[in-house]
Design a protein around this motif. Structure first.
Motif, PDB file in Angstrom:
ATOM      1  N   VAL A  78       0.807  -1.215   0.000  1.00 30.39           N
ATOM      2  CA  VAL A  78       0.000   0.000   0.000  1.00 30.39           C
ATOM      3  C   VAL A  78       0.843   1.270   0.000  1.00 30.39           C
ATOM      4  O   VAL A  78       0.461   2.281  -0.558  1.00 30.39           O
ATOM      5  CB  VAL A  78      -0.971  -0.008   1.205  1.00 30.39           C
ATOM      6  CG1 VAL A  78      -1.666   1.319   1.379  1.00 30.39           C
ATOM      7  CG2 VAL A  78      -1.990  -1.112   1.044  1.00 30.39           C
ATOM      8  N   LEU A  79       2.018   1.246   0.628  1.00 28.99           N
ATOM      9  CA  LEU A  79       2.757   2.496   0.827  1.00 28.99           C
ATOM     10  C   LEU A  79       4.254   2.272   0.863  1.00 28.99           C
ATOM     11  O   LEU A  79       4.737   1.170   0.661  1.00 28.99           O
ATOM     12  CB  LEU A  79       2.289   3.150   2.126  1.00 28.99           C
ATOM     13  CG  LEU A  79       2.099   2.234   3.356  1.00 28.99           C
ATOM     14  CD1 LEU A  79       3.384   1.749   3.903  1.00 28.99           C
ATOM     15  CD2 LEU A  79       1.298   2.963   4.385  1.00 28.99           C
ATOM     16  N   SER A  80       5.008   3.316   1.164  1.00 30.30           N
ATOM     17  CA  SER A  80       6.449   3.252   1.309  1.00 30.30           C
ATOM     18  C   SER A  80       6.787   3.052   2.787  1.00 30.30           C
ATOM     19  O   SER A  80       6.431   3.882   3.624  1.00 30.30           O
ATOM     20  CB  SER A  80       7.075   4.559   0.804  1.00 30.30           C
ATOM     21  OG  SER A  80       8.364   4.728   1.345  1.00 30.30           O
ATOM     22  N   VAL A  81       7.461   1.957   3.089  1.00 26.90           N
ATOM     23  CA  VAL A  81       7.836   1.679   4.480  1.00 26.90           C
ATOM     24  C   VAL A  81       8.711   2.800   5.020  1.00 26.90           C
ATOM     25  O   VAL A  81       8.564   3.232   6.169  1.00 26.90           O
ATOM     26  CB  VAL A  81       8.537   0.301   4.581  1.00 26.90           C
ATOM     27  CG1 VAL A  81       9.082   0.061   5.977  1.00 26.90           C
ATOM     28  CG2 VAL A  81       7.583  -0.815   4.187  1.00 26.90           C
ATOM     29  N   GLU A  82       9.606   3.297   4.201  1.00 30.57           N
ATOM     30  CA  GLU A  82      10.505   4.377   4.630  1.00 30.57           C
ATOM     31  C   GLU A  82       9.728   5.653   4.948  1.00 30.57           C
ATOM     32  O   GLU A  82       9.997   6.326   5.940  1.00 30.57           O
ATOM     33  CB  GLU A  82      11.570   4.662   3.549  1.00 30.57           C
ATOM     34  CG  GLU A  82      12.568   3.550   3.353  1.00 30.57           C
ATOM     35  CD  GLU A  82      12.030   2.372   2.522  1.00 30.57           C
ATOM     36  OE1 GLU A  82      10.971   2.512   1.863  1.00 30.57           O
ATOM     37  OE2 GLU A  82      12.677   1.308   2.545  1.00 30.57           O
ATOM     38  N   ALA A  83       8.759   6.003   4.104  1.00 28.49           N
ATOM     39  CA  ALA A  83       7.949   7.208   4.334  1.00 28.49           C
ATOM     40  C   ALA A  83       7.099   7.053   5.590  1.00 28.49           C
ATOM     41  O   ALA A  83       6.942   8.003   6.370  1.00 28.49           O
ATOM     42  CB  ALA A  83       7.054   7.489   3.135  1.00 28.49           C
ATOM     43  N   LEU A  84       6.571   5.868   5.810  1.00 27.94           N
ATOM     44  CA  LEU A  84       5.778   5.617   7.002  1.00 27.94           C
ATOM     45  C   LEU A  84       6.642   5.773   8.258  1.00 27.94           C
ATOM     46  O   LEU A  84       6.263   6.455   9.211  1.00 27.94           O
ATOM     47  CB  LEU A  84       5.172   4.211   6.934  1.00 27.94           C
ATOM     48  CG  LEU A  84       4.127   3.853   7.964  1.00 27.94           C
ATOM     49  CD1 LEU A  84       2.943   4.822   7.918  1.00 27.94           C
ATOM     50  CD2 LEU A  84       3.637   2.431   7.746  1.00 27.94           C
ATOM     51  N   GLU A  85       7.817   5.169   8.245  1.00 24.27           N
ATOM     52  CA  GLU A  85       8.724   5.275   9.404  1.00 24.27           C
ATOM     53  C   GLU A  85       9.149   6.717   9.653  1.00 24.27           C
ATOM     54  O   GLU A  85       9.268   7.145  10.804  1.00 24.27           O
ATOM     55  CB  GLU A  85       9.950   4.387   9.190  1.00 24.27           C
ATOM     56  CG  GLU A  85       9.632   2.919   9.295  1.00 24.27           C
ATOM     57  CD  GLU A  85      10.792   2.000   8.984  1.00 24.27           C
ATOM     58  OE1 GLU A  85      10.642   0.774   9.197  1.00 24.27           O
ATOM     59  OE2 GLU A  85      11.851   2.480   8.510  1.00 24.27           O
TER      60      GLU A  85
END
Length: 198
Positions: A78-85
């Motif tokens: 669904v998304l970017s793990v890096e952006a979420l973190e």
């Protein structure tokens, strides 16, 4: 909580964690979507969405102005793990954190560590009593050392509702096993032996 609110909460959770693309809702790398898109896709009113967000006892949703997202629990695709973190704060605590699971999964974890499976991150609870960061069918609590997790070069993060998150937890970061249910108590010795390598 009202049954109607529970039902609507599940729909919002599905959309914000897993179903945005399927529903035709644009999501940024950190999981944010426009409130107007949620209302349109789920055919909800602003008041209904406010009730869902306000009455959720685990604070699963985060709203900022005209945007909303799930606090955690997203599918990897669904998304970017890096952006979420980058959108969460770093977890700096040194005391133990906890992963609630069932007995069957615990034996598997003793071999492989805790993996995120289809989600972006493993969920951990800050305390034994925490409502967040645990599955509904918790039979045992695995005690995790944040220092050992960091020694593996794995970051720990905290979502706005207090869930502690990591991409994975290696086996040697699990320092204890505690039973929660009577049934798990009978298997505790075997579980502890499994985590010590037999």
């Amino acid at each position: 909580m009202d049954r109607n609110i529970v039902s609507q909460s599940k729909r919002v959770s599905w959309l914000l964690r897993h179903g945005a693309a399927e529903a035709g809702v644009a999501m940024d790398g950190a999981g944010w979507v426009l409130v107007s898109d949620v209302l349109r896709a789920l055919r909800m009113s602003e008041a209904q969405l406010e009730a869902v967000v306000g009455q959720n006892d685990k604070q699963r949703f985060e709203r900022s102005g005209d945007r909303i997202r799930a606090s955690q629990g997203h599918s990897v695709s669904v998304l970017s793990v890096e952006a979420l973190e980058a959108s969460w704060k770093s977890f700096e605590g040194d005391g133990p954190v906890f992963h609630g699971t069932n007995v069957g999964a615990a034996f598997s974890i003793a071999r492989e560590g805790i993996t995120a499976q289809k989600r972006s991150h493993v969920h951990l609870a800050a305390s034994r009593e925490s409502k967040v960061g645990k599955r509904w069918n918790v039979e045992v609590l695995l005690v995790v050392s944040p220092a050992r997790v960091r020694a593996h070069g794995i970051g720990l993060f905290e979502s706005p509702n207090g869930v502690i998150l990591a991409r994975r937890i290696p086996v040697d970061c699990i320092t204890g096993v505690e039973s929660v249910t009577r049934g798990a108590q009978e298997k505790l010795a075997a579980l502890r032996a499994a985590f010590k390598g037999g």
